[in-house]
Every structure is written in structure tokens, then in C-alpha cells.
Design a protein around this motif. Structure first.
Motif, mmCIF file in Angstrom:
data_model
loop_
_atom_site.group_PDB
_atom_site.id
_atom_site.type_symbol
_atom_site.label_atom_id
_atom_site.label_comp_id
_atom_site.label_asym_id
_atom_site.label_seq_id
_atom_site.Cartn_x
_atom_site.Cartn_y
_atom_site.Cartn_z
ATOM 1 N N GLU A 140 34.043 -11.941 -14.385
ATOM 2 C CA GLU A 140 33.501 -13.198 -13.877
ATOM 3 C C GLU A 140 34.516 -14.328 -14.012
ATOM 4 O O GLU A 140 34.696 -15.118 -13.086
ATOM 5 C CB GLU A 140 32.209 -13.566 -14.612
ATOM 6 N N LEU A 141 35.164 -14.413 -15.162
ATOM 7 C CA LEU A 141 36.165 -15.461 -15.354
ATOM 8 C C LEU A 141 37.378 -15.229 -14.463
ATOM 9 O O LEU A 141 37.957 -16.181 -13.939
ATOM 10 C CB LEU A 141 36.594 -15.548 -16.823
ATOM 11 N N GLU A 142 37.752 -13.991 -14.277
ATOM 12 C CA GLU A 142 38.884 -13.689 -13.393
ATOM 13 C C GLU A 142 38.557 -14.099 -11.964
ATOM 14 O O GLU A 142 39.384 -14.689 -11.267
ATOM 15 C CB GLU A 142 39.223 -12.207 -13.458
ATOM 16 N N ASP A 143 37.333 -13.806 -11.513
ATOM 17 C CA ASP A 143 36.906 -14.206 -10.171
ATOM 18 C C ASP A 143 36.923 -15.730 -10.029
ATOM 19 O O ASP A 143 37.357 -16.264 -9.006
ATOM 20 C CB ASP A 143 35.500 -13.682 -9.866
ATOM 21 N N LEU A 144 36.459 -16.418 -11.059
ATOM 22 C CA LEU A 144 36.448 -17.878 -11.034
ATOM 23 C C LEU A 144 37.872 -18.433 -10.977
ATOM 24 O O LEU A 144 38.169 -19.341 -10.207
ATOM 25 C CB LEU A 144 35.711 -18.437 -12.250
ATOM 26 N N LEU A 145 38.761 -17.872 -11.781
ATOM 27 C CA LEU A 145 40.152 -18.319 -11.783
ATOM 28 C C LEU A 145 40.798 -18.094 -10.422
ATOM 29 O O LEU A 145 41.476 -18.972 -9.892
ATOM 30 C CB LEU A 145 40.942 -17.593 -12.875
ATOM 31 N N GLU A 146 40.581 -16.942 -9.834
ATOM 32 C CA GLU A 146 41.126 -16.659 -8.503
ATOM 33 C C GLU A 146 40.556 -17.624 -7.474
ATOM 34 O O GLU A 146 41.280 -18.095 -6.598
ATOM 35 C CB GLU A 146 40.836 -15.214 -8.110
ATOM 36 N N LEU B 49 33.710 -23.284 -4.847
ATOM 37 C CA LEU B 49 33.722 -22.306 -5.944
ATOM 38 C C LEU B 49 32.419 -21.532 -6.008
ATOM 39 O O LEU B 49 32.413 -20.314 -6.196
ATOM 40 C CB LEU B 49 33.989 -23.003 -7.279
ATOM 41 N N ARG B 50 31.305 -22.237 -5.848
ATOM 42 C CA ARG B 50 29.994 -21.593 -5.884
ATOM 43 C C ARG B 50 29.886 -20.543 -4.776
ATOM 44 O O ARG B 50 29.385 -19.448 -4.993
ATOM 45 C CB ARG B 50 28.902 -22.661 -5.720
ATOM 46 N N GLU B 51 30.403 -20.899 -3.608
ATOM 47 C CA GLU B 51 30.361 -19.972 -2.469
ATOM 48 C C GLU B 51 31.240 -18.745 -2.729
ATOM 49 O O GLU B 51 30.867 -17.624 -2.412
ATOM 50 C CB GLU B 51 30.842 -20.713 -1.224
ATOM 51 N N LYS B 52 32.403 -18.954 -3.324
ATOM 52 C CA LYS B 52 33.350 -17.857 -3.549
ATOM 53 C C LYS B 52 32.896 -16.913 -4.667
ATOM 54 O O LYS B 52 33.102 -15.707 -4.578
ATOM 55 C CB LYS B 52 34.738 -18.394 -3.865
ATOM 56 N N VAL B 53 32.324 -17.471 -5.750
ATOM 57 C CA VAL B 53 31.947 -16.615 -6.877
ATOM 58 C C VAL B 53 30.447 -16.351 -6.920
ATOM 59 O O VAL B 53 30.003 -15.534 -7.719
ATOM 60 C CB VAL B 53 32.429 -17.195 -8.233
ATOM 61 N N GLY B 54 29.692 -17.061 -6.116
ATOM 62 C CA GLY B 54 28.255 -16.838 -6.062
ATOM 63 C C GLY B 54 27.528 -17.521 -7.191
ATOM 64 O O GLY B 54 27.956 -17.468 -8.340
ATOM 65 N N GLY B 55 26.444 -18.207 -6.861
ATOM 66 C CA GLY B 55 25.600 -18.846 -7.868
ATOM 67 C C GLY B 55 26.300 -19.951 -8.640
ATOM 68 O O GLY B 55 27.122 -20.668 -8.119
ATOM 69 N N ASN B 56 25.944 -20.044 -9.909
ATOM 70 C CA ASN B 56 26.537 -21.072 -10.766
ATOM 71 C C ASN B 56 27.844 -20.579 -11.333
ATOM 72 O O ASN B 56 28.038 -19.401 -11.587
ATOM 73 C CB ASN B 56 25.600 -21.420 -11.930
ATOM 74 N N PHE B 57 28.737 -21.510 -11.557
ATOM 75 C CA PHE B 57 30.009 -21.140 -12.185
ATOM 76 C C PHE B 57 30.090 -21.885 -13.443
ATOM 77 O O PHE B 57 30.604 -22.396 -14.113
ATOM 78 C CB PHE B 57 31.190 -21.403 -11.249
#
Length: 160
Positions: A98-104, A152-160
Motif C-alpha cells: 500500500e505504501l509503495e503504491d502511494l509512493l509511486e 492520489l485517491r484515484e490512483k491508489v483507491g479510497g483513502n490514502f
């Protein structure tokens, strides 16, 4: 503040400068170049620093300006793109999907949105302080932060 101790400044602010450079530049070697340039400029211009608060503001501004210059240079525009695995990724973050997806997702933001996310979430600046640093209006700062959150919400889905 003419008696500025560069070693103390490095100890206190080097991480902040490097994090901003990494956030903006995406590539470690480019961030290293910006980091070095910022502190070279400090050595050349330390007499202009009026106070500790001014120093922090000055370092952030110079870091941002060095990043903008590097990103806008003709050399950078004509460089071949690095492979994806050469992006700056902390080893501890790589293990958490999840953190890796957020960072990307953060790296995919444009540089202005990336900077606002970094200053707000990682450096802890208020919206007013960010507006002052970036020399934009408070409403523009709120809009950029909101837009960056939406992306960011769109890219990782839901809340970040």
C-alpha cells in the motif's frame, strides 16, 4: 546571522532539503545534485540569512528553485528516461504494498502537486505557510492540495 555554523545547519536541515529534492526530482542522482547545489549556495550566501526562521524558508525556496531549474534544463529534457526500478524508493517502504503504491502515485503527480503534498504531509507546513513559500494565494494552495489528493485517491483507491 553572520556567524552561521554550516555543520549545524547541515545536521538540522540536510534531511529536509534532501527529502524535498527527492520528491521533486524522482531520481537519486538528480536529487544529490540539487542537494549539493543548495548547500553550495548557502556557503556563498550565508551572510544574507537574517534568522533561523529565515534560514529554513531560504533553504526550502532555494531547493525548490534548484529543482525547477534542473527539471527545466535542456540537458534534463533530452536525457533518456531511467528504468522504473531506479526511482527513489525507501527499502522499508518497498515491503508494504500500500505504501509503495502511494509512493509511486506521488511520483506520478506533476512537480507542483508533489511539492504541496510533501510540504503539507511530510514537512508539516500549514496551508498558509505553503502559500507563502510558493508565493501563491491561499485559495490556489487549497485547490492544488485538493486536486493532488483527488489524483492520489484515484490512483491508489479510497483513502490514502
Amino acid at each position: 546571522m553572520n556567524n552561521l555554523n554550516i555543520e549545524e545547519v547541515l545536521e538540522e536541515y540536510s534531511d529536509m532539503v534532501y527529502r524535498i529534492a527527492c520528491t521533486q526530482m524522482k531520481q537519486q542522482t538528480d536529487a544529490d545534485d540539487v542537494y549539493q547545489e543548495v548547500f553550495l549556495r548557502l556557503v556563498r550566501n550565508y551572510r544574507k540569512i537574517k534568522s533561523k526562521e529565515h534560514l529554513k524558508y531560504w533553504l526550502i525556496r532555494v531547493t525548490m528553485n534548484c529543482c525547477y531549474s534542473a527539471l527545466g534544463s535542456s540537458w534534463k529534457k533530452h536525457q533518456a528516461k531511467y528504468e522504473e526500478n531506479q526511482l527513489i524508493v525507501e527499502p522499508a517502504i518497498e515491503k508494504d504494498d500500500e505504501l509503495e503504491d502511494l509512493l509511486e502515485a506521488c511520483f506520478e503527480l506533476n512537480e507542483k502537486d508533489r511539492l504541496i503534498i510533501h510540504l503539507f504531509y511530510f514537512e508539516g507546513y500549514s496551508l498558509k505557510e505553503i502559500a507563502d513559500l510558493l508565493e501563491i494565494s491561499l485559495s490556489a494552495t487549497k485547490t492544488r492540495l485538493s486536486r493532488a489528493r483527488d489524483v492520489l485517491r484515484e490512483k491508489v483507491g479510497g483513502n490514502f
